[in-house]
Write a protein that holds these residues in place. Structure first.
Motif, PDB file in Angstrom:
ATOM      1  N   ARG A 134     -10.130  63.721 -37.299  1.00  0.00           N
ATOM      2  CA  ARG A 134      -9.079  62.744 -37.039  1.00  0.00           C
ATOM      3  C   ARG A 134      -8.826  61.822 -38.225  1.00  0.00           C
ATOM      4  NH1 ARG A 134      -7.604  60.850 -31.829  1.00  0.00           N
ATOM      5  NH2 ARG A 134      -8.138  62.316 -30.177  1.00  0.00           N
ATOM      6  N   CYS A 135      -9.871  61.569 -39.011  1.00  0.00           N
ATOM      7  CA  CYS A 135      -9.790  60.551 -40.054  1.00  0.00           C
ATOM      8  C   CYS A 135      -9.976  61.155 -41.442  1.00  0.00           C
ATOM      9  CB  CYS A 135     -10.848  59.472 -39.806  1.00  0.00           C
ATOM     10  SG  CYS A 135     -10.666  58.650 -38.195  1.00  0.00           S
ATOM     11  N   LYS A 136      -9.730  60.345 -42.467  1.00  0.00           N
ATOM     12  CA  LYS A 136      -9.828  60.824 -43.842  1.00  0.00           C
ATOM     13  C   LYS A 136     -11.273  61.050 -44.264  1.00  0.00           C
ATOM     14  CE  LYS A 136      -5.601  58.711 -45.697  1.00  0.00           C
ATOM     15  NZ  LYS A 136      -5.065  57.746 -46.699  1.00  0.00           N
ATOM     16  N   ARG A 137     -12.148  60.119 -43.857  1.00  0.00           N
ATOM     17  CA  ARG A 137     -13.529  60.191 -44.319  1.00  0.00           C
ATOM     18  C   ARG A 137     -14.439  59.458 -43.351  1.00  0.00           C
ATOM     19  NH1 ARG A 137     -16.707  56.787 -47.202  1.00  0.00           N
ATOM     20  NH2 ARG A 137     -14.977  55.319 -47.384  1.00  0.00           N
ATOM     21  N   VAL A 138     -15.652  59.963 -43.191  1.00  0.00           N
ATOM     22  CA  VAL A 138     -16.652  59.275 -42.375  1.00  0.00           C
ATOM     23  C   VAL A 138     -17.998  59.377 -43.088  1.00  0.00           C
ATOM     24  CG1 VAL A 138     -16.982  61.358 -40.980  1.00  0.00           C
ATOM     25  CG2 VAL A 138     -17.825  59.164 -40.136  1.00  0.00           C
ATOM     26  N   THR A 139     -18.695  58.254 -43.156  1.00  0.00           N
ATOM     27  CA  THR A 139     -20.006  58.199 -43.791  1.00  0.00           C
ATOM     28  C   THR A 139     -21.005  57.585 -42.823  1.00  0.00           C
ATOM     29  OG1 THR A 139     -19.027  57.904 -45.982  1.00  0.00           O
ATOM     30  CG2 THR A 139     -21.338  57.291 -45.726  1.00  0.00           C
ATOM     31  N   VAL A 140     -22.155  58.208 -42.682  1.00  0.00           N
ATOM     32  CA  VAL A 140     -23.221  57.654 -41.854  1.00  0.00           C
ATOM     33  C   VAL A 140     -23.964  56.603 -42.676  1.00  0.00           C
ATOM     34  CG1 VAL A 140     -25.312  58.134 -40.548  1.00  0.00           C
ATOM     35  CG2 VAL A 140     -23.458  59.820 -40.581  1.00  0.00           C
ATOM     36  N   ARG A 141     -23.816  55.342 -42.286  1.00  0.00           N
ATOM     37  CA  ARG A 141     -24.477  54.249 -43.009  1.00  0.00           C
ATOM     38  C   ARG A 141     -25.954  54.154 -42.640  1.00  0.00           C
ATOM     39  NH1 ARG A 141     -21.154  49.893 -44.844  1.00  0.00           N
ATOM     40  NH2 ARG A 141     -22.669  48.411 -44.019  1.00  0.00           N
ATOM     41  N   SER A 142     -26.265  54.381 -41.384  1.00  0.00           N
ATOM     42  CA  SER A 142     -27.675  54.326 -40.981  1.00  0.00           C
ATOM     43  C   SER A 142     -27.862  54.976 -39.617  1.00  0.00           C
ATOM     44  CB  SER A 142     -28.181  52.882 -40.932  1.00  0.00           C
ATOM     45  OG  SER A 142     -27.513  52.157 -39.916  1.00  0.00           O
ATOM     46  N   ILE A 143     -29.053  55.504 -39.414  1.00  0.00           N
ATOM     47  CA  ILE A 143     -29.499  55.984 -38.110  1.00  0.00           C
ATOM     48  C   ILE A 143     -30.843  55.320 -37.848  1.00  0.00           C
ATOM     49  CG2 ILE A 143     -30.163  57.958 -36.696  1.00  0.00           C
ATOM     50  CD1 ILE A 143     -28.382  59.712 -38.383  1.00  0.00           C
ATOM     51  N   THR A 144     -30.926  54.514 -36.798  1.00  0.00           N
ATOM     52  CA  THR A 144     -32.126  53.733 -36.517  1.00  0.00           C
ATOM     53  C   THR A 144     -32.690  54.103 -35.157  1.00  0.00           C
ATOM     54  OG1 THR A 144     -31.121  51.890 -37.728  1.00  0.00           O
ATOM     55  CG2 THR A 144     -33.077  51.402 -36.418  1.00  0.00           C
ATOM     56  N   SER A 145     -33.982  54.324 -35.098  1.00  0.00           N
ATOM     57  CA  SER A 145     -34.635  54.577 -33.814  1.00  0.00           C
ATOM     58  C   SER A 145     -34.751  53.272 -33.042  1.00  0.00           C
ATOM     59  CB  SER A 145     -36.026  55.186 -34.034  1.00  0.00           C
ATOM     60  OG  SER A 145     -36.740  55.234 -32.807  1.00  0.00           O
ATOM     61  N   THR A 146     -34.272  53.267 -31.815  1.00  0.00           N
ATOM     62  CA  THR A 146     -34.393  52.071 -30.976  1.00  0.00           C
ATOM     63  C   THR A 146     -35.811  51.893 -30.469  1.00  0.00           C
ATOM     64  OG1 THR A 146     -33.764  53.317 -28.994  1.00  0.00           O
ATOM     65  CG2 THR A 146     -31.998  52.255 -30.237  1.00  0.00           C
ATOM     66  N   GLU A 147     -36.653  52.888 -30.673  1.00  0.00           N
ATOM     67  CA  GLU A 147     -38.026  52.816 -30.213  1.00  0.00           C
ATOM     68  C   GLU A 147     -38.980  52.337 -31.308  1.00  0.00           C
ATOM     69  OE1 GLU A 147     -38.604  56.809 -29.054  1.00  0.00           O
ATOM     70  OE2 GLU A 147     -37.579  56.596 -27.134  1.00  0.00           O
ATOM     71  N   ARG A 148     -38.450  52.137 -32.533  1.00  0.00           N
ATOM     72  CA  ARG A 148     -39.301  51.727 -33.654  1.00  0.00           C
ATOM     73  C   ARG A 148     -38.622  50.575 -34.388  1.00  0.00           C
ATOM     74  NH1 ARG A 148     -41.034  56.984 -36.956  1.00  0.00           N
ATOM     75  NH2 ARG A 148     -42.608  55.524 -37.721  1.00  0.00           N
ATOM     76  N   LEU A 149     -38.409  49.489 -33.677  1.00  0.00           N
ATOM     77  CA  LEU A 149     -37.660  48.359 -34.220  1.00  0.00           C
ATOM     78  C   LEU A 149     -38.526  47.420 -35.057  1.00  0.00           C
ATOM     79  CD1 LEU A 149     -35.403  47.471 -31.150  1.00  0.00           C
ATOM     80  CD2 LEU A 149     -34.852  48.876 -33.140  1.00  0.00           C
ATOM     81  N   GLU A 150     -39.829  47.781 -35.256  1.00  0.00           N
ATOM     82  CA  GLU A 150     -40.678  46.880 -36.048  1.00  0.00           C
ATOM     83  C   GLU A 150     -40.379  46.980 -37.529  1.00  0.00           C
ATOM     84  OE1 GLU A 150     -43.076  50.739 -35.698  1.00  0.00           O
ATOM     85  OE2 GLU A 150     -41.629  49.576 -34.541  1.00  0.00           O
ATOM     86  N   TYR A 151     -39.611  48.003 -37.944  1.00  0.00           N
ATOM     87  CA  TYR A 151     -39.323  48.158 -39.358  1.00  0.00           C
ATOM     88  C   TYR A 151     -38.200  47.211 -39.781  1.00  0.00           C
ATOM     89  CZ  TYR A 151     -42.018  52.477 -39.066  1.00  0.00           C
ATOM     90  OH  TYR A 151     -43.000  53.388 -38.879  1.00  0.00           O
ATOM     91  N   PRO A 152     -38.398  46.411 -40.834  1.00  0.00           N
ATOM     92  CA  PRO A 152     -37.349  45.507 -41.295  1.00  0.00           C
ATOM     93  C   PRO A 152     -36.222  46.243 -42.010  1.00  0.00           C
ATOM     94  CG  PRO A 152     -39.250  45.371 -42.754  1.00  0.00           C
ATOM     95  CD  PRO A 152     -39.662  46.254 -41.607  1.00  0.00           C
ATOM     96  N   GLN A 153     -36.490  47.475 -42.465  1.00  0.00           N
ATOM     97  CA  GLN A 153     -35.471  48.256 -43.134  1.00  0.00           C
ATOM     98  C   GLN A 153     -35.456  49.661 -42.561  1.00  0.00           C
ATOM     99  OE1 GLN A 153     -35.561  48.323 -47.379  1.00  0.00           O
ATOM    100  NE2 GLN A 153     -35.932  46.147 -47.580  1.00  0.00           N
ATOM    101  N   THR A 154     -34.372  50.380 -42.796  1.00  0.00           N
ATOM    102  CA  THR A 154     -34.282  51.764 -42.364  1.00  0.00           C
ATOM    103  C   THR A 154     -33.782  52.607 -43.523  1.00  0.00           C
ATOM    104  OG1 THR A 154     -32.000  51.449 -41.589  1.00  0.00           O
ATOM    105  CG2 THR A 154     -33.750  51.146 -39.970  1.00  0.00           C
ATOM    106  N   CYS A 155     -34.173  53.870 -43.503  1.00  0.00           N
ATOM    107  CA  CYS A 155     -33.663  54.808 -44.498  1.00  0.00           C
ATOM    108  C   CYS A 155     -32.318  55.338 -44.014  1.00  0.00           C
ATOM    109  CB  CYS A 155     -34.628  55.979 -44.691  1.00  0.00           C
ATOM    110  SG  CYS A 155     -36.188  55.499 -45.466  1.00  0.00           S
ATOM    111  N   THR A 156     -31.327  55.340 -44.875  1.00  0.00           N
ATOM    112  CA  THR A 156     -30.002  55.800 -44.517  1.00  0.00           C
ATOM    113  C   THR A 156     -29.797  57.226 -45.006  1.00  0.00           C
ATOM    114  OG1 THR A 156     -29.101  53.568 -44.631  1.00  0.00           O
ATOM    115  CG2 THR A 156     -27.537  55.377 -44.781  1.00  0.00           C
ATOM    116  N   ILE A 157     -29.484  58.113 -44.079  1.00  0.00           N
ATOM    117  CA  ILE A 157     -29.223  59.507 -44.401  1.00  0.00           C
ATOM    118  C   ILE A 157     -27.812  59.845 -43.949  1.00  0.00           C
ATOM    119  CG2 ILE A 157     -29.935  61.897 -44.081  1.00  0.00           C
ATOM    120  CD1 ILE A 157     -31.974  60.207 -45.539  1.00  0.00           C
TER     121      ILE A 157
END
Length: 224
Positions: A134-157
């Motif tokens: 539908r759109c020109k471009r889409v980028t996944v900025r982050s995927i975060t586990s809701t079960e591991r919220l103790e991490y202050p940062q996440t790896c973005t894939i």
């Protein structure tokens, strides 16, 4: 930010009531940056958009927009409403088609930053694939586990950079236990199941894995 109309006791039925009691774990929070394929009514809003509530109802897009403007008395926030037919390039309807609630985090010049909660990575891939149509471009900025919220940062894939065939190969391999060190799944057996040659499957997996590995940062706090 985003929601769905609530039902009153008079409006609900036994069938609807049963549907509302269904619960499902949403293990992942995904954030997408989307470059739209066309204009949006929100583009014409004069002021800084600070809140968006979008509902899709029988082919209509209904939207409450919180708009902040500077006046002589300081910052003032008002709510504007519009209703129109759903655009062919609207990414929001894709989320609802997959049973997810879209939340608009940022409205940019021809772009959205949106988040939603999904049960698994397969849903992420499906949403990304459909939004891309539908759109020109889409980028996944982050995927975060809701079960591991103790991490202050996440790896973005960015899984959108994988082709459909690569995503399918990764998914089928994972489902078969190919990446489980305690399970020995011959690559040839997996290739036969998918319907391609062993060398072709090996090449798809290697390219997909290399794409993911290149994006990992060892400086992220979650590695600790």
């Amino acid at each position: 930010m985003s929601g769905v109309p609530s039902l009153t006791r008079e409006e609900s039925s036994p069938e609807v009531g049963e549907e509302l009691t269904k619960m499902e774990d949403r293990r992942l929070r995904v954030e997408l940056e989307i470059e739209r394929g066309g204009p949006c009514t929100m583009d014409t809003v004069d002021g800084n958009i600070v809140d968006v509530d979008v509902r899709f109802d029988e082919g209509d897009c209904q939207c409450d927009i919180g708009v902040q403007k500077r006046t002589e008395d300081g910052e003032q926030t008002t709510t504007k409403y519009f209703s129109k037919d759903i655009c062919d390039h609207c990414p929001g309807i894709v989320f609802t088609d997959h049973g997810c609630i879209p939340r608009y985090l940022r409205i940019g010049d021809g772009s959205f930053v949106m988040e939603t909660y999904v049960p698994d990575t397969e849903t992420v891939s499906s949403i990304v694939s459909d939004v891309r149509e539908r759109c020109k471009r889409v980028t996944v900025r982050s995927i975060t586990s809701t079960e591991r919220l103790e991490y202050p940062q996440t790896c973005t894939i960015d899984v959108s950079s994988l082709t459909r065939k690569q995503r399918e190969a990764i998914h089928r391999a994972k489902q078969a236990g190919y990446y489980d060190p305690d399970t020995k799944v011959p690559l040839e057996e997996l290739a036969t199941e998918i319907g391609i040659s062993k060398s072709a499957l090996s090449q798809r997996l290697q390219r997909a894995e290399a794409n993911v590995i290149r994006q990992l940062s060892c400086e992220c706090d979650c590695w600790e």
